[in-house]
Write a protein that holds these residues in place. Sequence first.
Motif, PDB file in Angstrom:
ATOM      1  N   MET A   1      39.770  19.389  74.234  1.00 17.02           N
ATOM      2  CA  MET A   1      39.211  18.498  73.192  1.00 17.02           C
ATOM      3  C   MET A   1      38.036  19.177  72.487  1.00 17.02           C
ATOM      4  N   SER A   2      37.916  18.905  71.226  1.00 16.96           N
ATOM      5  CA  SER A   2      36.820  19.498  70.456  1.00 16.96           C
ATOM      6  C   SER A   2      35.505  18.823  70.826  1.00 16.96           C
ATOM      7  N   ARG A   3      34.442  19.456  70.462  1.00 18.50           N
ATOM      8  CA  ARG A   3      33.137  18.900  70.787  1.00 18.50           C
ATOM      9  C   ARG A   3      32.598  18.061  69.638  1.00 18.50           C
ATOM     10  N   GLN A   4      33.449  17.838  68.631  1.00 16.46           N
ATOM     11  CA  GLN A   4      32.984  17.030  67.503  1.00 16.46           C
ATOM     12  C   GLN A   4      32.863  15.572  67.912  1.00 16.46           C
ATOM     13  N   MET A   5      31.848  14.936  67.409  1.00 18.26           N
ATOM     14  CA  MET A   5      31.708  13.511  67.663  1.00 18.26           C
ATOM     15  C   MET A   5      32.550  12.722  66.670  1.00 18.26           C
ATOM     16  N   ASP A  23      26.622   0.469  84.464  1.00 18.56           N
ATOM     17  CA  ASP A  23      27.189   1.040  85.684  1.00 18.56           C
ATOM     18  C   ASP A  23      28.481   1.789  85.338  1.00 18.56           C
ATOM     19  N   GLN A  24      28.982   2.514  86.309  1.00 18.92           N
ATOM     20  CA  GLN A  24      30.103   3.401  86.028  1.00 18.92           C
ATOM     21  C   GLN A  24      31.331   2.637  85.545  1.00 18.92           C
ATOM     22  N   GLN A  25      31.573   1.501  86.166  1.00 18.86           N
ATOM     23  CA  GLN A  25      32.736   0.718  85.756  1.00 18.86           C
ATOM     24  C   GLN A  25      32.570   0.249  84.313  1.00 18.86           C
ATOM     25  N   GLY A  26      31.348  -0.199  83.995  1.00 16.37           N
ATOM     26  CA  GLY A  26      31.070  -0.610  82.625  1.00 16.37           C
ATOM     27  C   GLY A  26      31.263   0.534  81.645  1.00 16.37           C
ATOM     28  N   ALA A  27      30.834   1.726  82.051  1.00 18.87           N
ATOM     29  CA  ALA A  27      30.970   2.891  81.183  1.00 18.87           C
ATOM     30  C   ALA A  27      32.439   3.224  80.945  1.00 18.87           C
ATOM     31  N   LYS A  28      33.243   3.100  81.988  1.00 18.39           N
ATOM     32  CA  LYS A  28      34.678   3.383  81.843  1.00 18.39           C
ATOM     33  C   LYS A  28      35.329   2.387  80.892  1.00 18.39           C
ATOM     34  N   TYR A  31      34.189   3.098  77.376  1.00 16.21           N
ATOM     35  CA  TYR A  31      34.849   4.306  76.889  1.00 16.21           C
ATOM     36  C   TYR A  31      36.238   3.968  76.349  1.00 16.21           C
ATOM     37  N   GLN A  32      36.971   3.199  77.153  1.00 19.29           N
ATOM     38  CA  GLN A  32      38.318   2.810  76.737  1.00 19.29           C
ATOM     39  C   GLN A  32      38.257   1.948  75.463  1.00 19.29           C
ATOM     40  N   TYR A  33      37.340   1.014  75.470  1.00 13.10           N
ATOM     41  CA  TYR A  33      37.196   0.109  74.318  1.00 13.10           C
ATOM     42  C   TYR A  33      36.873   0.878  73.039  1.00 13.10           C
ATOM     43  N   CYS A  34      35.956   1.836  73.139  1.00  6.71           N
ATOM     44  CA  CYS A  34      35.555   2.614  71.959  1.00  6.71           C
ATOM     45  C   CYS A  34      36.727   3.446  71.450  1.00  6.71           C
ATOM     46  N   CYS A  35      37.478   4.038  72.358  1.00  4.96           N
ATOM     47  CA  CYS A  35      38.624   4.856  71.937  1.00  4.96           C
ATOM     48  C   CYS A  35      39.687   3.990  71.282  1.00  4.96           C
ATOM     49  N   GLU A  36      39.949   2.829  71.862  1.00  6.02           N
ATOM     50  CA  GLU A  36      40.979   1.958  71.294  1.00  6.02           C
ATOM     51  C   GLU A  36      40.557   1.437  69.928  1.00  6.02           C
ATOM     52  N   THR A  40      41.471   6.646  68.970  1.00  2.00           N
ATOM     53  CA  THR A  40      41.405   8.024  69.433  1.00  2.00           C
ATOM     54  C   THR A  40      41.933   8.088  70.854  1.00  2.00           C
ATOM     55  N   GLN A  41      42.249   9.298  71.259  1.00  2.00           N
ATOM     56  CA  GLN A  41      42.860   9.488  72.561  1.00  2.00           C
ATOM     57  C   GLN A  41      41.921   9.072  73.682  1.00  2.00           C
ATOM     58  N   HIS A  42      42.448   8.354  74.652  1.00  2.25           N
ATOM     59  CA  HIS A  42      41.630   7.913  75.780  1.00  2.25           C
ATOM     60  C   HIS A  42      42.213   8.443  77.075  1.00  2.25           C
ATOM     61  N   ALA A  43      41.494   9.355  77.711  1.00  2.00           N
ATOM     62  CA  ALA A  43      41.940   9.870  79.006  1.00  2.00           C
ATOM     63  C   ALA A  43      40.995   9.333  80.073  1.00  2.00           C
ATOM     64  N   PRO A  44      41.477   8.425  80.927  1.00  2.00           N
ATOM     65  CA  PRO A  44      40.595   7.717  81.860  1.00  2.00           C
ATOM     66  C   PRO A  44      39.713   8.632  82.710  1.00  2.00           C
ATOM     67  N   ASP A  45      40.196   9.846  83.016  1.00  2.00           N
ATOM     68  CA  ASP A  45      39.394  10.707  83.892  1.00  2.00           C
ATOM     69  C   ASP A  45      38.450  11.611  83.103  1.00  2.00           C
ATOM     70  N   LYS A  46      38.365  11.401  81.787  1.00  2.00           N
ATOM     71  CA  LYS A  46      37.556  12.314  80.976  1.00  2.00           C
ATOM     72  C   LYS A  46      36.246  11.686  80.489  1.00  2.00           C
ATOM     73  N   LEU A  47      35.797  10.657  81.186  1.00  2.00           N
ATOM     74  CA  LEU A  47      34.565   9.997  80.758  1.00  2.00           C
ATOM     75  C   LEU A  47      33.396  10.976  80.679  1.00  2.00           C
ATOM     76  N   ASP A  48      33.264  11.830  81.691  1.00  2.00           N
ATOM     77  CA  ASP A  48      32.110  12.731  81.701  1.00  2.00           C
ATOM     78  C   ASP A  48      32.192  13.764  80.573  1.00  2.00           C
ATOM     79  N   ASP A  49      33.410  14.207  80.217  1.00  2.00           N
ATOM     80  CA  ASP A  49      33.560  15.104  79.067  1.00  2.00           C
ATOM     81  C   ASP A  49      33.155  14.398  77.781  1.00  2.00           C
ATOM     82  N   PHE A  50      33.597  13.151  77.674  1.00  4.54           N
ATOM     83  CA  PHE A  50      33.285  12.330  76.492  1.00  4.54           C
ATOM     84  C   PHE A  50      31.769  12.220  76.337  1.00  4.54           C
TER      85      PHE A  50
END
Lengths: 247, 258
Positions: A1-5, A23-28, A31-36, A40-50
């Motif tokens: 994934m690119s580093r562009q915001m 909290d982490q669950q809230g962040a996950k 993350y999903q909500y913002c992508c939807e 944009t693509q949402h990969a559940p295990d990529k929160l920290d990359d995001f």
Amino acid sequence: MSRQMGDSHRRFLQTMMGSGIIDQQGAKTLYQYCCETHNTQHAPDKLDDFIETINSKLQPMFMQIRKGMSEDNGQQYYALVNMAETDVTRMSSDYADNELELFGKTIELIVGSENGKASSTDILNSADMLTIKKLKKSETEHVLNRLVHDKWLNEKRGEYTLSTRCIIEMEPYIRTMYQDQVKMCHICRNMAFQCQICENPSCGIKIHNPCVARYFKGRSEPRCPACDDFWPHEIPEVRHTRSQSRR
Amino acid sequence: MTQRKRLSNTQSSTQNREEDDDTTFTQPSTSQVQRGLEKVTPAQVDQKTAEVVQYFLVKDQKKMPVRRADIVKHVVKEYRNIYPEIMKRAAHTFDQVFGLKLVEIDAKSHTYILINKLETTDGASPINSPANPKMGLLFVILSVIFMKEGVVKENVIWNTLKKLRVDPGKKHEDFGDVKKVVTDEFVRQRYLEYVRIPHTEPVEHEFRWGQRAEIEVSKARILEFMGELHGLEPQSWSQQYREAHPASNTQPGTSSQR
């Protein structure tokens, strides 16, 4: 994934600016909500990359989304922190100088305590020693309530602890100001306030309560991971939800 | 404190004049900015930009407008000769990183606010930001003003709120001192204008939309809301509909409150 915001990153950041800490669950979920929302693509295990992408753009502004553990329940949290003014000046638009001094005194009491707590009585007493401008008892109580409301302190049964947000955000400040007193958790290597201490006087390591729970889980005879002495404290249970957070 | 203090300590001696007044500040010309940029390092420009961004973000937490005079006096200071460049970069950062737009709402006093560029979504965000309840109150008031064609006497607002069980004379659980929030906080944030009607005895006031509301709040959304409330099509209010959809089909309803 690119580093562009993209707008999904921006929406995530805006929400973090509004709530300060999640909290982490809230962040996950967020993350999903913002992508939807922005398709944009949402990969559940990529929160920290995001989050890393956001951080790379925040860095020139001396801001960062930082991860840390709650000393109450051992859960991971994400907090938006300001590194340009990691210390109390960050709060200076919200608090008067003597109120900040009181907060400093409270941190001092907590850092100096064995269990990471300061009683309201001790804080009220220390309010008499403020050098800038004394606070009346009722004013002190009011300031403490605000500090709890603004998520800098937690309060339970008249005892105050540093909130998770405060620990994440103030870590560099506390480390510099109290470098002789601050101890690290032997397990997770972060600062430890609410914790258990090895009773061997020549050892005396600290371990967070949730780290104790995880480390000693399933071990029949708990021994100190540093000096191998018997670990005399009650071993808390590993907790999974926030609702059971009282030890 | 670290960076800020270091910077202001090194150069504070150069600034002794008191410059509360914006008139002492003249916008430097392009060539002056060019020359100014040659005398500073890129790192210094970045640092100042970051400080300006932080300053705006702090003010924006309470939605307070920021005056150019204050930016220059409290942040830009001795870098005033490259002020336009710093503001350009800050605006770019708000746009690219935060999804916010830096808007000048008063060209005379050079007053700025931040507007959210991201549209409000239909689905509720999983994380509620603490400012939300007051925004609901504001939305109701803006709706009433809009439906009454832009201006209402204050009694109309108070009576409407009372019908919704929000008594401006009493302390409200979510809003606190309702009258103060409406006539002071919303006014300072430029969501509302609260003006005395001349020659009235006893004194009467009226409400209008403030500058921030004009830019940030979608009239089309308000009409949709009214339509749902009354079980009618938004087109039923033809005058309001024309105002909410000026060139009929140009972007109906962009961003609104955060």
